[in-house]
Design a protein around this motif. Structure first.
Motif, PDB file in Angstrom:
ATOM      1  N   ILE A  15       6.370  14.064  -4.188  1.00 29.66           N
ATOM      2  CA  ILE A  15       7.666  13.602  -4.679  1.00 29.66           C
ATOM      3  C   ILE A  15       8.366  12.827  -3.562  1.00 29.66           C
ATOM      4  CG2 ILE A  15       9.948  14.371  -5.505  1.00 29.66           C
ATOM      5  CD1 ILE A  15       8.595  16.652  -6.942  1.00 29.66           C
ATOM      6  N   TYR A  16       8.867  11.644  -3.897  1.00 27.45           N
ATOM      7  CA  TYR A  16       9.665  10.855  -2.942  1.00 27.45           C
ATOM      8  C   TYR A  16      11.147  11.076  -3.220  1.00 27.45           C
ATOM      9  CZ  TYR A  16       5.693   8.001  -1.295  1.00 27.45           C
ATOM     10  OH  TYR A  16       4.526   7.558  -0.716  1.00 27.45           O
ATOM     11  N   ASN A  17      11.924  11.110  -2.168  1.00 23.98           N
ATOM     12  CA  ASN A  17      13.381  11.221  -2.311  1.00 23.98           C
ATOM     13  C   ASN A  17      13.825  12.358  -3.222  1.00 23.98           C
ATOM     14  OD1 ASN A  17      14.120   9.002  -0.647  1.00 23.98           O
ATOM     15  ND2 ASN A  17      13.383   7.644  -2.244  1.00 23.98           N
ATOM     16  N   HIS A  18      13.071  13.448  -3.227  1.00 25.41           N
ATOM     17  CA  HIS A  18      13.382  14.643  -4.018  1.00 25.41           C
ATOM     18  C   HIS A  18      13.271  14.450  -5.524  1.00 25.41           C
ATOM     19  CE1 HIS A  18      14.608  16.458  -0.316  1.00 25.41           C
ATOM     20  NE2 HIS A  18      15.462  15.485  -0.113  1.00 25.41           N
ATOM     21  N   GLY A  41      -5.046  -0.013  -8.945  1.00 27.18           N
ATOM     22  CA  GLY A  41      -4.146  -1.147  -8.734  1.00 27.18           C
ATOM     23  C   GLY A  41      -2.975  -0.824  -7.835  1.00 27.18           C
ATOM     24  N   ASN A  42      -2.130  -1.812  -7.710  1.00 26.96           N
ATOM     25  CA  ASN A  42      -0.893  -1.700  -6.965  1.00 26.96           C
ATOM     26  C   ASN A  42      -0.051  -0.543  -7.468  1.00 26.96           C
ATOM     27  OD1 ASN A  42       0.769  -2.853  -5.050  1.00 26.96           O
ATOM     28  ND2 ASN A  42       0.320  -4.892  -5.868  1.00 26.96           N
ATOM     29  N   GLY A  43       0.372   0.321  -6.571  1.00 28.66           N
ATOM     30  CA  GLY A  43       1.275   1.388  -6.989  1.00 28.66           C
ATOM     31  C   GLY A  43       0.599   2.573  -7.669  1.00 28.66           C
ATOM     32  N   ALA A  44      -0.717   2.599  -7.695  1.00 24.61           N
ATOM     33  CA  ALA A  44      -1.424   3.703  -8.358  1.00 24.61           C
ATOM     34  C   ALA A  44      -1.255   5.024  -7.600  1.00 24.61           C
ATOM     35  CB  ALA A  44      -2.901   3.363  -8.502  1.00 24.61           C
ATOM     36  N   GLY A  45      -1.021   4.918  -6.298  1.00 27.90           N
ATOM     37  CA  GLY A  45      -0.825   6.127  -5.494  1.00 27.90           C
ATOM     38  C   GLY A  45      -1.844   6.325  -4.382  1.00 27.90           C
ATOM     39  N   LYS A  46      -2.601   5.289  -4.075  1.00 25.87           N
ATOM     40  CA  LYS A  46      -3.648   5.406  -3.058  1.00 25.87           C
ATOM     41  C   LYS A  46      -3.060   5.661  -1.668  1.00 25.87           C
ATOM     42  CE  LYS A  46      -5.160   1.222  -3.914  1.00 25.87           C
ATOM     43  NZ  LYS A  46      -4.077   0.818  -4.852  1.00 25.87           N
ATOM     44  N   THR A  47      -2.105   4.819  -1.300  1.00 20.85           N
ATOM     45  CA  THR A  47      -1.479   4.971   0.019  1.00 20.85           C
ATOM     46  C   THR A  47      -0.803   6.332   0.139  1.00 20.85           C
ATOM     47  OG1 THR A  47      -1.117   2.601   0.234  1.00 20.85           O
ATOM     48  CG2 THR A  47       0.277   4.014   1.576  1.00 20.85           C
ATOM     49  N   GLY A  59       8.348  10.260   7.035  1.00 20.15           N
ATOM     50  CA  GLY A  59       9.083   9.047   7.348  1.00 20.15           C
ATOM     51  C   GLY A  59       9.436   8.245   6.105  1.00 20.15           C
ATOM     52  N   GLU A  60       8.681   8.480   5.043  1.00 20.04           N
ATOM     53  CA  GLU A  60       8.922   7.765   3.779  1.00 20.04           C
ATOM     54  C   GLU A  60       9.762   8.617   2.830  1.00 20.04           C
ATOM     55  OE1 GLU A  60       7.535   4.637   3.201  1.00 20.04           O
ATOM     56  OE2 GLU A  60       6.942   4.781   5.301  1.00 20.04           O
ATOM     57  N   ARG A  61      10.306   9.689   3.328  1.00 22.82           N
ATOM     58  CA  ARG A  61      11.061  10.627   2.497  1.00 22.82           C
ATOM     59  C   ARG A  61      10.244  11.197   1.341  1.00 22.82           C
ATOM     60  NH1 ARG A  61      16.214  10.954   3.370  1.00 22.82           N
ATOM     61  NH2 ARG A  61      16.756  11.411   1.210  1.00 22.82           N
ATOM     62  N   ASP A 170      -6.701   2.370   5.010  1.00 28.64           N
ATOM     63  CA  ASP A 170      -5.874   1.881   3.906  1.00 28.64           C
ATOM     64  C   ASP A 170      -5.982   0.370   3.741  1.00 28.64           C
ATOM     65  OD1 ASP A 170      -4.165   1.854   1.805  1.00 28.64           O
ATOM     66  OD2 ASP A 170      -2.426   2.630   2.885  1.00 28.64           O
ATOM     67  N   GLU A 171      -6.621  -0.022   2.687  1.00 32.39           N
ATOM     68  CA  GLU A 171      -6.773  -1.424   2.305  1.00 32.39           C
ATOM     69  C   GLU A 171      -7.132  -2.391   3.418  1.00 32.39           C
ATOM     70  OE1 GLU A 171      -4.453  -3.362  -0.867  1.00 32.39           O
ATOM     71  OE2 GLU A 171      -4.143  -1.279  -1.485  1.00 32.39           O
ATOM     72  N   PRO A 172      -8.308  -2.181   4.008  1.00 34.81           N
ATOM     73  CA  PRO A 172      -8.731  -3.075   5.083  1.00 34.81           C
ATOM     74  C   PRO A 172      -8.911  -4.521   4.630  1.00 34.81           C
ATOM     75  CG  PRO A 172     -10.551  -1.664   4.395  1.00 34.81           C
ATOM     76  CD  PRO A 172      -9.320  -1.144   3.728  1.00 34.81           C
ATOM     77  N   GLU A 203      -8.718   1.093  -1.544  1.00 33.75           N
ATOM     78  CA  GLU A 203      -8.974  -0.339  -1.746  1.00 33.75           C
ATOM     79  C   GLU A 203      -8.590  -0.809  -3.142  1.00 33.75           C
ATOM     80  OE1 GLU A 203      -9.630  -3.271  -0.889  1.00 33.75           O
ATOM     81  OE2 GLU A 203     -10.036  -2.979   1.228  1.00 33.75           O
ATOM     82  N   GLN A 204      -8.009  -2.000  -3.195  1.00 34.31           N
ATOM     83  CA  GLN A 204      -7.836  -2.672  -4.480  1.00 34.31           C
ATOM     84  C   GLN A 204      -9.032  -3.554  -4.780  1.00 34.31           C
ATOM     85  OE1 GLN A 204      -4.166  -4.356  -5.841  1.00 34.31           O
ATOM     86  NE2 GLN A 204      -3.058  -3.466  -4.134  1.00 34.31           N
ATOM     87  N   ASN A 205      -9.762  -3.903  -3.739  1.00 34.61           N
ATOM     88  CA  ASN A 205     -10.953  -4.731  -3.906  1.00 34.61           C
ATOM     89  C   ASN A 205     -12.118  -3.840  -4.322  1.00 34.61           C
ATOM     90  OD1 ASN A 205     -13.185  -6.404  -3.650  1.00 34.61           O
ATOM     91  ND2 ASN A 205     -12.326  -7.500  -1.889  1.00 34.61           N
TER      92      ASN A 205
END
Ligand code: ATP
Length: 247
Positions: A15-18, A41-47, A59-61, A170-172, A203-205
Motif C-alpha cells: 500500500i502506498y500513502n496508507h 506493462g507500465n504500472g503493473a507493479g513490477k518495480t 522512501g516512496e511512502r 529493474d528494466e535494464p 522488464e517490459q521488453n
C-alpha cells in the motif's frame, strides 16, 4: 525442491500513502542460480515488487501490509536495505541512477561500501571490468558523458561490487537501442552462468526477457496473472497477442 528457492515472495500486499493498494497478493519464487523475469506493462507493479524485496519502499511512502518475503528460508521484510546488501541482495534501479558528476570508476567504487579490504575491492573492480570491457575503457570518464548503455552497465557493475548472490534488475532495457539491450543481456547471462548470480529481472521488453530468462511471471494491475517456463510463455498464444509486441 524448496531448498533451492533463494527468494520466496509469499502473498505480499503493498500500500502506498496508507491508501493506494498496489500489490494485491503477489507470490513468486526465484530458484538459486536462475534468471526469473517479472513481466507486464507500465504500472503493473513490477518495480513495486522489486522494491518490496529490497526494502526500498519506505522512501516512496509504501509498505508491505500482508504476506512474507524469505531469503533462503529467512524472513527478510524487516531488514534494512544495507543489511540486505550484506546478505547478498542488491537492486539495480530503473533509470540507472549513476552519479552524473562521478567517473565510471568512482561510481563502481560506491557499490563496494559493504566490502572489507582494499584488495577485495580491487579484485571486484577487475572482475567487473572483465565482464564490462567498455567500462574499463571509460573508467576515467564522468558518467554524465557516457552513453545510456554504458550507464546501464555502470549501474549493474556497481551492484556487482557488493559481491551479490541475488540481483534485482529493474528494466535494464529502458531507453536503450536493441543492439545495446542485447549486449547488456548477454553480460547478465554470462554473470548468471559463470558467477552463479541469481537474477530477478523486471522488464517490459517481453521478447528480450524471455530469450534470456529461465522462468517468467506476468503481472497485471498488481497481480500475477500467468507464470511458466520462459520457452512456454514465449510460445503461448495469449502472451504473443498481449505482450510480445511490447518493449
Ligand atoms: P513501470 O514500468 O512504470 O515502473 P511497474 O510495473 O514497475 O511499471 P510500479 O512502478 O510498481 O509498476 O507501479 C505500480 C502502481 O503503483 C502504479 O499504478 C503506480 O502509479 C503506483 N505507484 C508507484 N509508486 C507510487 C507511489 N510512490 N505512490 C503512489 N502510487 C505509486
Amino acid at each position: 525442491d524448496s531448498k533451492n528457492i533463494v527468494l520466496n515472495v509469499n502473498g505480499i500486499e503493498v500500500i502506498y500513502n496508507h491508501v493506494i493498494l498496489v500489490l494485491k497478493g503477489v507470490s513468486l519464487q526465484v530458484p538459486e542460480g536462475r534468471i526469473v523475469a517479472l513481466l507486464g506493462g507500465n504500472g503493473a507493479g513490477k518495480t513495486t515488487t522489486l522494491r518490496a524485496v529490497s526494502n526500498l519502499l519506505q522512501g516512496e511512502r509504501g509498505e508491505v501490509t500482508k504476506g512474507s518475503i524469505e531469503l533462503r528460508g529467512d524472513r527478510i521484510e524487516n531488514l534494512s536495505p544495507a543489511e540486505l546488501v550484506r546478505r547478498g541482495v542488491v537492486q539495480v534501479m530503473e533509470g540507472r541512477h549513476c552519479f552524473a558528476h562521478l567517473t565510471i570508476e568512482e561510481n563502481l567504487l560506491t557499490g563496494a561500501y559493504t566490502r572489507a579490504g582494499k584488495a577485495e575491492v580491487e579484485a571486484s573492480l577487475e572482475k567487473v571490468y572483465g565482464y564490462f570491457p567498455r567500462l574499463k575503457l571509460r573508467r576515467g570518464s564522468q558518467a554524465a558523458y557516457t552513453s545510456g548503455g554504458e550507464q546501464q552497465m555502470c549501474a549493474i557493475g556497481r551492484a556487482l561490487m557488493a559481491n551479490p548472490s541475488v540481483v534485482l534488475l529493474d528494466e535494464p532495457s529502458m531507453g536503450l537501442a536493441p543492439q545495446i539491450v542485447e549486449e547488456v543481456f548477454e553480460i547478465v547471462k554470462d554473470l548468471n552462468v559463470k558467477e552463479r548470480v541469481t537474477f530477478l529481472l523486471a522488464e517490459q521488453n517481453t521478447n528480450m526477457a524471455l530469450r534470456y530468462a529461465d522462468y517468467g511471471y506476468i503481472m497485471e494491475s498488481g497481480r500475477i496473472v500467468m507464470d511458466g517456463p520462459a520457452h512456454e510463455l514465449a510460445s503461448n498464444e495469449d502472451v504473443k497477442e498481449f505482450y510480445l509486441g511490447m518493449g
